[in-house]
Design a protein around this motif. Structure first.
Motif, PDB file in Angstrom:
ATOM      1  N   SER A 179       0.810  -1.215   0.000  1.00  0.00           N
ATOM      2  CA  SER A 179       0.000   0.000   0.000  1.00  0.00           C
ATOM      3  C   SER A 179       0.844   1.267   0.000  1.00  0.00           C
ATOM      4  CB  SER A 179      -0.941   0.015   1.205  1.00  0.00           C
ATOM      5  OG  SER A 179      -2.119  -0.685   0.884  1.00  0.00           O
ATOM      6  N   THR A 180       1.929   1.272   0.726  1.00  0.00           N
ATOM      7  CA  THR A 180       2.751   2.485   0.782  1.00  0.00           C
ATOM      8  C   THR A 180       3.164   2.895  -0.629  1.00  0.00           C
ATOM      9  OG1 THR A 180       3.556   1.923   2.984  1.00  0.00           O
ATOM     10  CG2 THR A 180       4.865   3.502   1.723  1.00  0.00           C
ATOM     11  N   GLU A 181       3.629   1.949  -1.405  1.00  0.00           N
ATOM     12  CA  GLU A 181       4.032   2.285  -2.777  1.00  0.00           C
ATOM     13  C   GLU A 181       2.825   2.709  -3.611  1.00  0.00           C
ATOM     14  OE1 GLU A 181       6.024  -0.752  -5.155  1.00  0.00           O
ATOM     15  OE2 GLU A 181       5.747   0.550  -6.887  1.00  0.00           O
ATOM     16  N   ASN A 206       1.944   6.265  -2.823  1.00  0.00           N
ATOM     17  CA  ASN A 206       2.895   7.182  -3.468  1.00  0.00           C
ATOM     18  C   ASN A 206       2.596   7.326  -4.948  1.00  0.00           C
ATOM     19  OD1 ASN A 206       5.629   8.157  -1.890  1.00  0.00           O
ATOM     20  ND2 ASN A 206       4.626   6.443  -0.874  1.00  0.00           N
ATOM     21  N   HIS A 244      -3.213   7.440   7.363  1.00  0.00           N
ATOM     22  CA  HIS A 244      -1.985   6.697   7.630  1.00  0.00           C
ATOM     23  C   HIS A 244      -0.783   7.570   7.248  1.00  0.00           C
ATOM     24  CE1 HIS A 244       1.074   3.509   7.027  1.00  0.00           C
ATOM     25  NE2 HIS A 244       0.324   2.776   7.826  1.00  0.00           N
ATOM     26  N   ALA A 269       1.645   6.956   5.507  1.00  0.00           N
ATOM     27  CA  ALA A 269       2.032   6.830   4.098  1.00  0.00           C
ATOM     28  C   ALA A 269       1.364   7.925   3.268  1.00  0.00           C
ATOM     29  CB  ALA A 269       1.655   5.451   3.565  1.00  0.00           C
ATOM     30  N   THR A 276       3.486  11.459   2.208  1.00  0.00           N
ATOM     31  CA  THR A 276       3.487  11.726   0.771  1.00  0.00           C
ATOM     32  C   THR A 276       2.969  13.145   0.521  1.00  0.00           C
ATOM     33  OG1 THR A 276       3.146   9.389   0.258  1.00  0.00           O
ATOM     34  CG2 THR A 276       2.604  10.955  -1.479  1.00  0.00           C
ATOM     35  N   ASP A 333      -7.421   5.293   0.479  1.00  0.00           N
ATOM     36  CA  ASP A 333      -6.553   4.258   1.031  1.00  0.00           C
ATOM     37  C   ASP A 333      -7.483   3.229   1.683  1.00  0.00           C
ATOM     38  OD1 ASP A 333      -4.949   2.631   2.550  1.00  0.00           O
ATOM     39  OD2 ASP A 333      -3.971   4.250   3.681  1.00  0.00           O
ATOM     40  N   SER A 343      -3.208  -4.102   0.343  1.00  0.00           N
ATOM     41  CA  SER A 343      -1.947  -4.755   0.644  1.00  0.00           C
ATOM     42  C   SER A 343      -2.170  -6.208   1.031  1.00  0.00           C
ATOM     43  CB  SER A 343      -1.309  -3.986   1.811  1.00  0.00           C
ATOM     44  OG  SER A 343      -0.067  -4.533   2.112  1.00  0.00           O
TER      45      SER A 343
END
Ligand SMILES: *Cc1c(COP(=O)(O)O)cnc(C)c1O
Length: 404
Positions: A73-75, A78, A102, A104, A108, A178, A201
């Motif tokens: 998920s982080t990627e 982004n 979050h 992330a 960002t 998200d 994720s």
């Protein structure tokens, strides 16, 4: 029962045995590169990726071509935010998000601020939710993106995604959510719910770590992204890099299992949480639920135990794996940014603990955990002068504190 008992399902989940079994052949026999077009190893890998894509698309009611694989998920976050920013930045540089997102998303957004974007951080209500009206009020001529999470990872509150999406549609602004905590846990339908991009994720849905996906809408509207990873042009140019075939197979299977078992899983987690909270509330006073009691993720119970410090409480537990509401990562013990944004107050934020229940949690786990919590809270409160004063009927709000 093997100890310690895992009650941290919002942090990560165990891999389901059915998922692992589906993945294993892709490490050993079927190890081809899904981009190899000249031989059977490649074809087999590609076919497995196609199957996973279909399984994922089915769970969220998308089409296969709208699924972009990432490392998690982080990627994906982004890629969604920076990718939209870079593509539509000439149209406008304003983005709307929320203080309870979050890290992330928040980090960002911070990065993009340095690149010249202007970010509006909406404050959630006391339950941690963002209203469609607050989003509507924040949208401007130059707004290009709204980023509001589906369900909060600390308190479990579920946002009115469909309504927020409707406002974004009406205003012609892209909507990214998200949905890491929502996909596979509660119904998610990208068509009915009016979202343009969502991320999720593997390791939050009983799949492997290090794999995830971004859903990118292809029509009405067609979302265009500037790739943040350049290379071989994989994933229709949106995310280069050799596909993690075993991971993707695992994510696909995890989504298929989640789709088949959604009702069952939700009922299971709900029942366990009810059992847990009933035991706690029957035995302890001054316990507060953080988040929206009636609109929470089924397996999430974030509780504040007044007059007790969350970190001390966790240290008092034997064999319980849970998370506290204060991240003591920095030198100063900062309470969670989510609880702060919800304005629960520092005292209660510092006394909060998140309990997460899921597919592999049993009633025996819950009973063990509740007993541990009740014993530890009672013990700490015996040592608490504040709790003693409250018992004696002293109104603490009338006392002038010094040096707190
Ligand atoms: C876990 C989580 C993330 C990060 O996901 P990774 O796949 O671990 O990078 C992002 N957002 C939310 C809400 C999460 O719960």
């Amino acid at each position: 029962m093997t100890n310690p008992i895992y009650l941290d399902y919002q942090a990560t989940t165990p891999v389901d045995k059915r998922v692992l079994d589906t993945m294993l052949p892709y490490f050993t026999d079927a190890y081809g590169n899904a981009a190899s077009r000249n031989h059977a190893f490649g074809w087999v890998a590609e076919e497995a990726v196609d199957t996973a894509r279909a399984q994922i698309a089915s769970l969220i009611n998308a089409s296969e071509k709208e699924v972009v694989f990432t490392s998690g998920s982080t990627e994906a976050i982004n890629l969604a935010m920076k990718g939209v920013g870079e593509m539509y930045g000439s149209k406008g540089k304003h983005i709307i998000t929320c203080l309870a997102e979050h890290k992330a998303v928040l980090d960002t957004a911070k990065h993009m601020e340095k690149l010249g974007f202007e970010i509006t951080y909406l404050q959630p209500d006391k339950n941690g939710a963002v209203s469609a009206e607050s989003v509507r009020d924040a949208i401007r001529e130059d707004t290009i993106l709204v980023a509001i999470m589906w369900a909060n990872n600390e308190v479990g509150t579920i946002n009115p995604i469909r309504e927020i999406g409707a406002v974004c549609r009406e205003k012609g602004v892209l909507f990214f959510s998200d949905s890491t905590q929502a996909v596979g846990k509660i119904p998610v339908d990208v068509e009915a719910d009016n979202v343009d991009m969502i991320c999720f994720s593997g390791h939050k849905v009983y799949g492997p770590k290090g794999v995830g996906a971004l859903y990118v809408r292809r029509r009405k509207p067609r979302v265009r992204l500037v790739a943040q990873m350049d290379g071989g042009g994989h994933e229709r140019g949106m995310r280069s890099g050799t596909l993690n075939v075993p991971g993707i197979v695992g994510l696909g299977k995890a989504c298929a299992v989640a789709e088949a078992d959604l009702e069952k899983d939700m009922a299971h987690s709900n029942a366990l949480r009810e059992r847990f909270e009933k035991k706690i509330f029957d035995s302890l006073d001054y316990v507060f639920i953080n988040g929206d009691e009636h609109n929470r993720l089924p397996g999430c119970s974030n509780l504040s135990f007044a007059y007790v410090e969350g970190e001390s409480l966790i240290m008092g537990f034997k064999d319980l794996a849970v998370s506290s509401g204060s991240a003591c990562t920095s030198a100063s013990l900062e309470p969670s940014h989510v609880l702060q944004a919800m304005d629960v107050g520092d005292e209660l934020a510092h006394s909060s603990i998140r309990f997460g229940f899921g597919r592999m949690t049993t009633e025996a786990h819950v009973d063990f955990a509740a007993d541990q919590v009740i014993t530890a809270v009672k013990k700490l409160r015996e040592l608490s002068p504040l709790y003693e004063m409250v018992q004696e009927g002293i109104d603490l709000s009338t006392i002038a504190w010094t040096g707190h």
